[in-house]
Design a protein around this motif. Structure first.
Motif, PDB file in Angstrom:
ATOM      1  N   LEU A   4       3.739   1.824  -1.336  1.00 32.07           N
ATOM      2  CA  LEU A   4       4.380   2.061  -2.925  1.00 32.07           C
ATOM      3  C   LEU A   4       3.197   2.549  -3.566  1.00 32.07           C
ATOM      4  O   LEU A   4       3.391   3.323  -4.524  1.00 32.07           O
ATOM      5  N   ALA A   5       1.910   2.095  -3.291  1.00 32.67           N
ATOM      6  CA  ALA A   5       0.891   2.358  -4.121  1.00 32.67           C
ATOM      7  C   ALA A   5       0.452   3.821  -3.923  1.00 32.67           C
ATOM      8  O   ALA A   5       0.389   4.467  -4.989  1.00 32.67           O
ATOM      9  N   ALA A  21       0.827  -1.033  -0.251  1.00 36.03           N
ATOM     10  CA  ALA A  21      -0.055   0.068   0.175  1.00 36.03           C
ATOM     11  C   ALA A  21       0.836   1.279   0.033  1.00 36.03           C
ATOM     12  O   ALA A  21       0.572   2.294  -0.670  1.00 36.03           O
ATOM     13  N   LEU A  29       1.559   9.966 -10.002  1.00 32.79           N
ATOM     14  CA  LEU A  29       0.905   9.965 -11.289  1.00 32.79           C
ATOM     15  C   LEU A  29      -0.154  11.176 -11.090  1.00 32.79           C
ATOM     16  O   LEU A  29      -0.446  11.638 -12.163  1.00 32.79           O
ATOM     17  N   LEU A  89       8.005  10.966 -14.140  1.00 30.72           N
ATOM     18  CA  LEU A  89       7.845   9.998 -13.279  1.00 30.72           C
ATOM     19  C   LEU A  89       9.110   9.265 -12.542  1.00 30.72           C
ATOM     20  O   LEU A  89       9.311   9.200 -11.345  1.00 30.72           O
ATOM     21  N   VAL A 135       3.370   5.875  -5.742  1.00 25.39           N
ATOM     22  CA  VAL A 135       3.008   5.833  -7.364  1.00 25.39           C
ATOM     23  C   VAL A 135       1.673   6.737  -7.558  1.00 25.39           C
ATOM     24  O   VAL A 135       1.760   7.344  -8.630  1.00 25.39           O
TER      25      VAL A 135
END
Lengths: 116, 167
Positions: free
Chosen positions: B107-108, B105, B115, B161, B111
């Protein structure tokens, strides 16, 4: 293939969405181009991070309202086994209201015993 | 079985073919809608409306585009309807950082924040390619722009990114 073309294709190669021919042409270019190889390494790292990041998923019940508005398939089947005489209970989603049915399984035959 | 055959069977009312298409596309459409709307509930609504439109419209699918671009195109249309507030009961999207104890979670969240720093049209390209599995030609069809524009958007998105995620 020029370096400019290669660099616009590299992220799609890392995403595994480039066609086979384009992928082969890209690999042929990169074999002799260290700057583009560095671009590829960066793109592959990005792909790895995006994949490792737990991609959001639909909740398990998301199919139910779709089924209810379209096919009206049985969306839940509970087989309670021989302890209750092999009763199988199915919940039917349909464009109307949910329908619950119960069947008694005897010698491979389904005998309806309830319907709500 | 390929997607086109499944759509043909859905057009004939085949429920199993429809469920198979749902299994293939629902999560991918969800991720795409989430990237556009940044609201899980609205994204779920987009999935539902897209799948219902697929069920009802399968008979009109002429095969001039790929099934994937057709489905993502429907999803895009539905998402923009919600963004414009045209849908019934439409509400403002909520941008939330909900705590999530599941592994991966953290890392999510990193990311997702990275984004979120991209312009919407670049974020859309990244999500369609990496989470939707679409080629640049398919993305160009979904976004209604030339292929060169998609490549350029991806090129700049990747740079940004890599910088934000320190790759």
């Amino acid at each position: 293939m020029t370096c400019d073309e290669a660099r616009t294709h590299i992220p799609f190669y890392a995403a595994q969405t480039l066609s086979e021919d384009e992928g082969n042409a890209l690999v042929a270019h990169m074999a002799g181009c260290p700057p583009c190889q560095a671009e590829l390494v960066e793109a592959l790292k990005l792909a790895h991070v995006l994949r490792r990041a737990r991609a959001p998923r639909l909740p398990p019940g998301a199919w139910l309202p779709v089924a209810a508005r379209t096919v009206g398939l049985p969306v839940l089947a509970l087989n309670v086994g021989p302890a209750l005489g092999g009763v199988q209970i199915e919940v039917q989603a349909s464009p109307g209201r949910p329908r619950i049915t119960g069947n008694l399984a005897v010698l491979g035959q389904k005998i309806p015993i309830m319907g709500i | 079985m390929d997607d086109r055959k499944l759509v043909a069977e859905v057009a004939d009312g085949d429920a199993r073919a429809f469920r198979e298409l749902y299994n293939r596309y629902a999560d991918r459409v969800f991720r795409y809608a989430l990237s556009l709307l940044r609201d899980r509930h609205l994204a779920e609504e987009v999935v539902q409306e897209t799948m219902v439109a697929l069920w009802k419209g399968a008979g009109r699918f002429e095969g001039r585009s790929l099934v994937s671009t057709w489905i993502f195109g429907i999803a895009r249309h539905q998402a923009f309807r919600l963004l414009r507030g045209e849908a019934k009961g439409a509400r403002e999207p909520e941008v939330r950082d909900e705590p999530d104890p599941a592994p991966g979670a953290e890392l999510a969240v990193r990311v997702r924040r990275a984004l979120d720093k991209l312009p919407p049209e670049q974020r859309e390209v990244v999500v369609l390619a990496f989470y939707g599995g679409l080629s640049y030609a398919e993305i160009a069809q979904v976004q209604g722009v030339p292929e060169g524009t998609v490549k350029s958007r991806m090129f700049h998105a990747k740079k940004k990114l890599a910088e934000v995620l320190r790759l």
